[in-house]
Design a protein around this motif. Structure first.
Motif, short mmCIF file in Angstrom:
data_model
loop_
_atom_site.label_atom_id
_atom_site.label_comp_id
_atom_site.label_asym_id
_atom_site.label_seq_id
_atom_site.Cartn_x
_atom_site.Cartn_y
_atom_site.Cartn_z
N PRO A 43 0.94 -1.26 0.00
CA PRO A 43 -0.07 -0.01 -0.04
C PRO A 43 0.89 1.20 0.08
CG PRO A 43 -0.15 -1.00 2.27
CD PRO A 43 0.71 -1.99 1.26
N GLY A 44 2.10 0.99 0.40
CA GLY A 44 2.92 2.36 0.58
C GLY A 44 3.82 2.64 -0.85
N LEU A 45 3.68 1.97 -1.77
CA LEU A 45 4.41 2.16 -2.83
C LEU A 45 3.94 3.46 -3.77
CD1 LEU A 45 4.61 -1.33 -4.92
CD2 LEU A 45 6.37 -0.03 -4.09
N SER A 46 2.86 3.91 -3.57
CA SER A 46 2.59 5.26 -4.25
C SER A 46 2.89 6.40 -3.46
CB SER A 46 0.95 5.40 -4.54
OG SER A 46 0.53 4.27 -5.39
N ARG A 47 3.48 6.22 -2.25
CA ARG A 47 3.99 7.52 -1.44
C ARG A 47 5.44 7.92 -2.16
NH1 ARG A 47 1.87 7.91 3.69
NH2 ARG A 47 3.70 9.14 4.41
N ARG A 52 7.20 -7.50 -6.66
CA ARG A 52 5.94 -8.32 -6.40
C ARG A 52 4.66 -7.68 -6.90
NH1 ARG A 52 6.64 -9.55 0.27
NH2 ARG A 52 4.48 -9.90 -0.30
N ALA A 53 4.54 -6.35 -6.82
CA ALA A 53 3.47 -5.62 -7.41
C ALA A 53 3.39 -5.83 -9.02
CB ALA A 53 3.52 -4.30 -7.28
N ALA A 54 4.54 -5.70 -9.72
CA ALA A 54 4.41 -6.06 -11.15
C ALA A 54 3.87 -7.39 -11.38
CB ALA A 54 5.67 -5.75 -11.67
N ARG A 55 4.26 -8.44 -10.62
CA ARG A 55 4.07 -9.83 -10.99
C ARG A 55 2.46 -10.08 -10.49
NH1 ARG A 55 9.02 -10.85 -8.29
NH2 ARG A 55 7.87 -11.65 -6.43
N GLY A 56 1.80 -9.42 -9.54
CA GLY A 56 0.68 -9.45 -8.98
C GLY A 56 -0.24 -8.78 -10.12
N LEU A 57 0.02 -7.76 -10.52
CA LEU A 57 -0.76 -6.91 -11.66
C LEU A 57 -0.85 -7.55 -13.03
CD1 LEU A 57 -0.18 -3.19 -10.53
CD2 LEU A 57 -2.16 -4.46 -10.26
N GLU A 58 0.03 -8.52 -13.24
CA GLU A 58 0.33 -9.24 -14.69
C GLU A 58 -0.66 -10.30 -14.49
OE1 GLU A 58 4.20 -10.15 -15.33
OE2 GLU A 58 5.05 -8.32 -15.81
N ARG A 59 -0.88 -10.90 -13.36
CA ARG A 59 -2.01 -12.27 -13.44
C ARG A 59 -3.42 -11.63 -13.27
NH1 ARG A 59 0.56 -12.58 -8.19
NH2 ARG A 59 -0.91 -12.08 -6.36
N ALA A 97 -5.88 6.35 -10.66
CA ALA A 97 -4.74 6.81 -9.72
C ALA A 97 -3.88 5.74 -9.31
CB ALA A 97 -5.14 7.79 -8.95
N ALA A 98 -4.75 4.53 -8.87
CA ALA A 98 -4.02 3.44 -8.18
C ALA A 98 -3.40 2.73 -9.39
CB ALA A 98 -5.03 2.88 -7.44
N GLY A 99 -3.55 2.75 -10.66
CA GLY A 99 -3.18 2.11 -11.70
C GLY A 99 -4.17 0.57 -11.74
N LEU A 100 -5.22 0.60 -11.14
CA LEU A 100 -6.04 -0.63 -11.18
C LEU A 100 -7.26 -0.59 -12.15
CD1 LEU A 100 -6.15 -0.98 -7.40
CD2 LEU A 100 -4.68 -2.49 -9.18
N GLN A 101 -7.23 0.03 -13.40
CA GLN A 101 -8.22 0.40 -13.94
C GLN A 101 -8.67 -0.79 -14.82
OE1 GLN A 101 -5.38 2.14 -14.34
NE2 GLN A 101 -5.27 3.36 -16.06
#
Length: 737
Positions: A225-229, A255-262, A286-290
């Motif tokens: 959750p703190g990656l965007s700070r 870890r976030a990159a792998r998680g968002l790829e799946r 803004a969270a990159g989750l669209q």
């Protein structure tokens, strides 16, 4: 500075989630974790600290405790702070700020306490011959926390800077948004991580700015959750290990990159307010989750289980409005009831979590909660209610039943018919005949409320209406010359016959004497039971009161007209004049109206409409209620619409009106002022229940006008005299040019 020394830290979090934070910190590698009234203490290396700051979904702040000392007055506070070696903690070239909380009899102002603390810190640097560090209250490199409680000062270095709940993705927010770490706590209590691991879906039917959805997606994607700070305050701490921090940060990014790829679980949100949906979409982007979180504008009434792929399990989670925060409690009770109905009907086998500050509203959901957690939303004591929806029976719900057939009624257990009087037998036979005649229509159309008798036999001058498993009997006043005793005996025949003929318990029969009314007399309160019964009509759940008023809140003869309005409402702005309890408004809204506006002079009936909207999961932001005389409101300008229902009283001499309204005399002026609000391609329905009403011929010359009375009467109202007349109006081509 390079030795990775184990230190003790203090993590702060919202009240009620300390135990969750304890488990979270332990999972991040912390040791000596213990929950105290001050917060959660833990020990660990700098790598543990960095992981806690970056990965904690629950903490507000993580502090490095520096000193505790007596500070009963300003001088003692100053001396205690001077004992701390501030130049060994941060550089004189870094800016700082003091967050001061608490007071004593000698330090009664937090601004004064912060100023005195700042002086002590600056003087420490001066004592060592170093420059005076700058103070920057808004964007300080270093933040110092001073807590003053009962004469004891607790001083710590805030290693985060701003609160950790500020993830950086919330660019827009609606009313009363959840803080991000509280949203995370709700998801953890509801075991969303476990549900996501099993492939379950996440649905928020009242998503607001999408905080629950975004937090749920971050969990499912293994995204810190703190990656965007932009930065953390520990980066200006002289004990900071930049190399160790880059290692922790790099691992989190991978870890976030792998998680968002799946492929993530299905995550969907809905809200009835289009503006709020736009806020949610901005936050999701803004969270990159669209790619992973989808939201759309949909009222609770239209919520369905996602069906584009098999979903046998999932979590429905929401934070509905409660108390006086976003709506009135009386109306919200029906919103919660509707939520319970939707959960029961659409999400069998799923789990649900509802966060509310009002347990009475929570109970209105009507489902059995297997677990409750006490939490706080700011200072507001709240509860998270968890529901397992498989085989969870809905309390106080309308029975899901087929309308009774005439055969079922005739064969139902009843009293001994030989005990009925001759008149009661005759009346019962007529009721059975009428119901048998209507049975196929009732079953085919799912009709729950209808008229089964309306003074068919002159000597029995009553109207008998069925409302689900209740019967409402309205006695008409006997004409002059009728023996009162004979009228009384015939009413006894009716009351004796109805339970037998309709298989209705006597306790579910309501009797009222009804006289022809003028003006608003038909709305006058007769009783004070305040008992509202929910009945179904098409898509709508409508609230009726069978005891307290001469009318029940639902004019059954307008059923077909309401159905027509629902069919014509999609994409249109609907205006309901003299709206009464707003059943037509509800039908138009459920039919897809872009907006609705309902005008009535009565607070009682506008409140009733609010309850009807809430019972159907319809938010008031698109459905506007106006307390006003409809005629005066139209003359002042009103509001344009594509679809209008004009259903005025036959006569009114209300004290709130400056003049007497007579429908026959005044309807041309009323129609003209209404038509000025109708858009060029719109339709207006004009209905009234005045006997022997005659439409002014000039209306048919000025406008396109069609008598649709016959088309707006269902089979139960085609016997005898017509209960209303109805006309369809539209503009003649070029009339508005």
């Amino acid at each position: 500075m390079n030795a990775d020394t184990t230190r003790e830290y203090l993590a702060l979090c919202p009240r009620g989630i300390g135990s969750l934070l304890t488990h979270e910190l332990a999972a991040l590698g912390a040791t000596g974790v213990r929950e105290t009234p001050a917060g959660v203490f833990f020990a660990g290396s700098r790598a543990t600290l960095y992981r806690a700051c970056l990965w904690s979904r629950l903490a507000n702040r993580i502090l490095l405790p520096l000193a505790d000392f007596e500070a009963t007055d300003p001088d003692a506070l100053y001396r205690g702070l001077r004992e701390i070696a501030w130049p060994e903690l941060f550089s004189a070239h870094s800016s700082f700020a003091v967050d001061f909380h608490g007071q004593t009899p000698a330090i009664r102002n937090t601004q004064f306490g912060a100023q005195r603390s700042k002086d002590a810190i600056v003087d420490t640097f001066r004592d060592r011959g170093q420059p005076r560090p700058d103070v920057n209250r808004r964007q300080a490199d270093i933040r110092v926390s001073v807590q003053l409680f009962k004469g004891l000062a607790r001083v710590a270095l805030d290693l985060c800077g701003g609160s950790l709940h500020q993830r950086g993705y919330r660019v827009r927010a609606g009313d009363a948004p959840l803080k991000e770490n509280l949203a995370a706590a709700l998801l953890l209590r509801a075991d969303w991580p476990g549900m996501a691991a099993r492939g379950g879906a996440l649905v928020d039917p009242m998503c607001g700015s999408a905080t629950l959805l975004i937090e749920g997606a971050l969990m499912a994607a293994d995204h810190a959750p703190g990656l965007s700070r932009q930065r953390f305050a520990f980066e200006a701490w002289l004990a900071h290990d930049a190399r160790q921090w880059e290692a922790v940060l790099g691992d989190a990014r991978s870890r976030a990159a792998r998680g968002l790829e799946r492929e993530l679980p299905e995550i969907r949100g809905y809200d009835a307010d289009p503006a709020v949906v736009r806020y949610a979409q901005a936050n999701i982007a803004a969270a990159g989750l669209q790619r992973h979180v989808r939201v759309s504008c949909k009222p609770l009434a239209e919520l369905r289980r996602p069906s584009h792929r098999p979903m046998s399990q999932g979590l429905v989670i929401c934070n509905p409005p409660y108390g006086e925060r976003l709506g009135e409690k009386a109306s919200l009770r029906h919103l919660y009831q509707r939520l319970g109905q939707v959960l029961h009907d659409e999400f069998d086998g799923w789990d649900a979590a509802v966060f509310t500050a009002d347990l009475e509203l929570g109970r209105a959901i009507g489902l059995r909660s297997h677990r409750q957690y006490a939490l706080y939303n700011g200072a507001l004591k709240s509860s998270l209610l968890l529901f397992a929806l498989r085989d969870n029976r809905l309390r106080d719900a309308p029975l899901q039943r087929e309308p009774q057939s005439a055969e079922a009624t005739d064969n139902a257990p009843s009293q001994d018919r030989t005990a009925l009087s001759e008149g009661a037998v005759m009346f019962a036979n007529r009721l059975r005949k009428n119901r048998r005649h209507l049975a196929n229509w009732v079953k085919r159309n799912g009709i729950e409320c209808y008229r089964v008798y309306d003074a068919d036999m002159p000597e029995y001058a009553v109207a008998v209406d069925i409302y689900a498993d209740w019967v409402h009997i309205a006695e008409y006043a006997a004409p002059a010359g009728v023996d009162p005793e004979a009228a009384r005996l015939r009413l006894e025949d009716v009351l004796q016959a109805v339970p037998d003929a309709l298989a209705i318990a006597p306790s579910h029969i309501v009797l009222k004497q009804r006289q022809r009314q003028r003006g608003t007399a038909q709305y006058t309160r007769q009783d004070s039971s305040d008992r509202l019964l929910t009945v179904r009509e098409g898509q709508a759940s409508l609230l009726v009161n069978l005891q307290d008023y001469l009318d029940t809140g639902l004019f059954l003869d307008h059923r077909s007209l309401r159905r027509r309005l629902a069919e014509e409402a999609r994409g249109r702005d609907f205006l309901n004049l003299f709206c009464y309890t707003g059943s037509a408004t509800v039908h138009a809204a459920l039919g897809g109206a872009r907006s609705t506006t309902s005008v009535d002079m009565s607070n009682t009936y506008l409140d009733w409409l609010r309850k009807n909207l809430a019972r159907n999961g319809l938010a008031e932001n698109r459905h506007h209620l106006v307390r006003d005389d409809a005629r005066a409101w139209l003359e002042r300008g009103g509001q344009d619409a594509d679809l209008i229902l004009l259903d005025p009283p036959s006569f009114s001499n209300s004290k709130r009106l400056e003049d007497v309204f007579d429908l026959q005399r005044d309807h041309p002026a009323l129609i003209r002022s209404t038509m000025r609000r109708l858009r060029p391609d719109g339709v207006m329905y004009f209905s009234n229940n005045k006997r022997r009403f005659q439409l002014d011929p000039a209306m048919a010359e000025e406008f396109c006008c069609e008598d649709v009375t016959a088309q707006t009467l269902d089979p139960d109202f085609r016997r005898g005299k017509k209960p209303h007349v109805c006309f369809r109006f539209s503009h003649r081509h070029g009339a508005l040019s």
